[in-house]
Structure formats: C-alpha cells, structure tokens
Enzyme design. Structure first.
Site, PDB file in Angstrom:
ATOM      1  N   CYS A   1       3.407   4.787   1.210  1.00 45.85           N
ATOM      2  CA  CYS A   1       2.981   4.266  -0.084  1.00 45.85           C
ATOM      3  C   CYS A   1       2.274   5.379  -0.856  1.00 45.85           C
ATOM      4  O   CYS A   1       1.554   6.196  -0.292  1.00 45.85           O
ATOM      5  CB  CYS A   1       2.068   3.049   0.080  1.00 45.85           C
ATOM      6  SG  CYS A   1       0.349   3.412   0.391  1.00 45.85           S
ATOM      7  N   GLU A   2       2.552   5.398  -2.157  1.00 40.77           N
ATOM      8  CA  GLU A   2       1.995   6.478  -2.973  1.00 40.77           C
ATOM      9  C   GLU A   2       0.526   6.254  -3.300  1.00 40.77           C
ATOM     10  O   GLU A   2      -0.134   7.135  -3.822  1.00 40.77           O
ATOM     11  CB  GLU A   2       2.812   6.648  -4.252  1.00 40.77           C
ATOM     12  CG  GLU A   2       2.731   5.486  -5.219  1.00 40.77           C
ATOM     13  CD  GLU A   2       3.651   5.701  -6.417  1.00 40.77           C
ATOM     14  OE1 GLU A   2       4.549   6.552  -6.339  1.00 40.77           O
ATOM     15  OE2 GLU A   2       3.457   4.995  -7.420  1.00 40.77           O
ATOM     16  N   HIS A   3      -0.003   5.087  -2.999  1.00 40.68           N
ATOM     17  CA  HIS A   3      -1.405   4.821  -3.305  1.00 40.68           C
ATOM     18  C   HIS A   3      -2.350   5.310  -2.215  1.00 40.68           C
ATOM     19  O   HIS A   3      -3.454   5.758  -2.505  1.00 40.68           O
ATOM     20  CB  HIS A   3      -1.619   3.313  -3.526  1.00 40.68           C
ATOM     21  CG  HIS A   3      -0.788   2.766  -4.643  1.00 40.68           C
ATOM     22  ND1 HIS A   3      -0.109   1.573  -4.568  1.00 40.68           N
ATOM     23  CD2 HIS A   3      -0.502   3.291  -5.854  1.00 40.68           C
ATOM     24  CE1 HIS A   3       0.548   1.377  -5.696  1.00 40.68           C
ATOM     25  NE2 HIS A   3       0.331   2.402  -6.496  1.00 40.68           N
ATOM     26  N   HIS A   4      -1.923   5.192  -0.959  1.00 38.11           N
ATOM     27  CA  HIS A   4      -2.797   5.576   0.152  1.00 38.11           C
ATOM     28  C   HIS A   4      -2.184   6.640   1.046  1.00 38.11           C
ATOM     29  O   HIS A   4      -2.831   7.110   1.979  1.00 38.11           O
ATOM     30  CB  HIS A   4      -3.135   4.346   0.999  1.00 38.11           C
ATOM     31  CG  HIS A   4      -3.696   3.205   0.221  1.00 38.11           C
ATOM     32  ND1 HIS A   4      -2.921   2.191  -0.297  1.00 38.11           N
ATOM     33  CD2 HIS A   4      -4.976   2.943  -0.147  1.00 38.11           C
ATOM     34  CE1 HIS A   4      -3.692   1.337  -0.955  1.00 38.11           C
ATOM     35  NE2 HIS A   4      -4.947   1.768  -0.875  1.00 38.11           N
TER      36      HIS A   4
ATOM     37  N   GLN B   1       7.077  -0.130  -2.714  1.00 38.27           N
ATOM     38  CA  GLN B   1       8.254  -0.844  -2.196  1.00 38.27           C
ATOM     39  C   GLN B   1       9.165  -1.337  -3.327  1.00 38.27           C
ATOM     40  O   GLN B   1      10.395  -1.305  -3.211  1.00 38.27           O
ATOM     41  CB  GLN B   1       7.790  -2.020  -1.325  1.00 38.27           C
ATOM     42  CG  GLN B   1       8.944  -2.716  -0.611  1.00 38.27           C
ATOM     43  CD  GLN B   1       8.471  -3.829   0.302  1.00 38.27           C
ATOM     44  OE1 GLN B   1       7.358  -3.786   0.825  1.00 38.27           O
ATOM     45  NE2 GLN B   1       9.309  -4.832   0.501  1.00 38.27           N
TER      46      GLN B   1
ATOM     47  N   HIS C   1       3.033  -2.974   5.570  1.00 39.50           N
ATOM     48  CA  HIS C   1       2.308  -1.860   4.949  1.00 39.50           C
ATOM     49  C   HIS C   1       1.059  -1.540   5.758  1.00 39.50           C
ATOM     50  O   HIS C   1       0.153  -2.367   5.853  1.00 39.50           O
ATOM     51  CB  HIS C   1       1.918  -2.229   3.512  1.00 39.50           C
ATOM     52  CG  HIS C   1       3.096  -2.293   2.588  1.00 39.50           C
ATOM     53  ND1 HIS C   1       3.321  -1.368   1.598  1.00 39.50           N
ATOM     54  CD2 HIS C   1       4.145  -3.156   2.533  1.00 39.50           C
ATOM     55  CE1 HIS C   1       4.448  -1.661   0.962  1.00 39.50           C
ATOM     56  NE2 HIS C   1       4.958  -2.747   1.513  1.00 39.50           N
TER      57      HIS C   1
ATOM     58  N   CYS D   1      -1.274   0.385   4.977  1.00 38.10           N
ATOM     59  CA  CYS D   1      -2.476   0.458   4.131  1.00 38.10           C
ATOM     60  C   CYS D   1      -3.136  -0.915   4.007  1.00 38.10           C
ATOM     61  O   CYS D   1      -4.335  -1.009   3.784  1.00 38.10           O
ATOM     62  CB  CYS D   1      -2.160   1.060   2.765  1.00 38.10           C
ATOM     63  SG  CYS D   1      -1.014   0.101   1.772  1.00 38.10           S
TER      64      CYS D   1
HETATM   65 ZN   LIG Z   1      -0.881   1.551  -0.029  1.00 34.42          ZN
END
Ligand SMILES: [Zn+2]
Length: 195
Positions: free
Chosen positions: A84-87, A125, A153, A155
């Site tokens: 995931c690009e956030h975490h 996703q 996920h 994260c």
């Molecule tokens: Zn994430």
C-alpha cells in the site's frame, strides 16, 4: 530474488538511507545481525517495486492470438502481493479476471504477468483493480472485462485498525459486464456469490 546485476540505479543510496532509518527506529545498525540489513532491504524494496520498470501493455500485445471464441474466459485465484502506498506495508490476496473476447485472446499466464507487474508498484487496491482492467481492455479490446481483487492489508491488521482477517474486495468492469446478468455469471462461476 533477482541477481546482482538486475538491481536498479540508486541501490547503494537506498541502503545508506535504510541504515539511517534503523538508527532512527532506535536500533544499532552496526550490530552483527543488522550489518547487512540495509543492503538486503534496499534489494528487497527494488524487487517489490520492479513493476515501475516493466510494461504490462507490452506483455499482452506481444501475446495476442486471433480466435473466434467469444464466451467468457475466466482466470481465477491468481495470487498477488503488493504494497500500500500509504504505509508501504504489504497487502495480498487473490485476483480473478474475466473477459469476453472480441476476436483476440491472450495466454492465460500473461494475465497473471500483468497483475504481477502492476502489483509490484506502490498501490491502493482500488487503483490496482482499475489498472488491470484498463490494461486488458486497451490491449485485447474485448466485449467486456471484469476484475475482482480480494486482499488482506497488513497496515490494517498489524496496526489493529480493523478486525484481524478482514478481507477487502474491490471490483472493476467494462462493456458487457455493465449488465448485472453478466457479472452474476462471473461471480457464480467464481464462488457462487453475488457482488
Ligand atoms: Zn496502508
């Protein structure tokens, strides 16, 4: 894991920064167990993001076959692993793809390759689902394509944000799959459930 010469530019610098990150996390990067960790992580991250250097459209256009078959083609239970690009933590699960050919088909393994390339980039996703669908739509020009991803996920799970084992499902479709009946046919063939 890829061989040494397959790594991209910036590997040394990446390792240098991971050494700093270890310190910032409260570790001692010079202790024996961590000595080679920055370089290992740098290499692993280059592998996990190798999709940036690969062209998924070319994978399909290089393997197109003329074929009159115009019933639904389904490739299901394709394992995928992404981050995931956030975490920058993994999310992983199964991908299911269906398309209705319009004169052109591709090798079934090529669909898995396309998923592999897009998933080896930083992702969400939803976008991953769209990109797989768009790539197949743009290259095979089928009567319709539908992509369903089911993923866990890390994260969410490791940070305790959501219930452990929660599965996120996303779908994207075009053409003939705009008809609920066609989607139902796919979902029934998948695992007898409706979306
Ligand atoms: Zn994430």
């Amino acid at each position: 894991m890829a061989k040494g010469n397959e790594f991209r530019e910036g590997l040394e610098e990446l390792a240098f920064h991971y050494e700093k990150i270890l310190s910032l996390l409260g570790e001692d990067p010079s202790r024996e167990g961590l000595e080679k960790t920055p370089m290992r992580v740098a290499k692993a991250m280059q592998v996990l993001t190798r999709g940036y250097t690969q062209d998924p459209h070319k994978v399909l256009t290089d393997a197109l076959f003329e074929e009159k078959y115009n019933q639904m083609v389904i490739v299901k239970d394709i394992d995928f692993f992404s981050m995931c690009e956030h975490h920058m933590l993994p999310f992983y699960g199964k991908a299911h793809v269906a398309y209705i050919p319009n004169g052109k088909i591709t090798g079934l393994s090529k669909v898995a390759r396309v998923i592999d390339i897009f998933s080896h980039r930083l992702q969400v996703q939803e976008r991953l689902t769209e990109q797989i669908k768009d790539c197949i739509q743009d290259t095979l020009c089928p009567l319709g394509v539908m992509v369903v991803l089911e993923a866990k996920h890390m994260c969410m799970q490791m940070r305790g944000v959501e219930k452990q084992n929660a599965i996120t499902t996303t779908s994207s479709f075009s053409g003939a799959f705009n008809q609920a009946k066609t989607r139902e046919e796919f979902m029934t063939l998948l695992h007898g459930k409706n979306i």
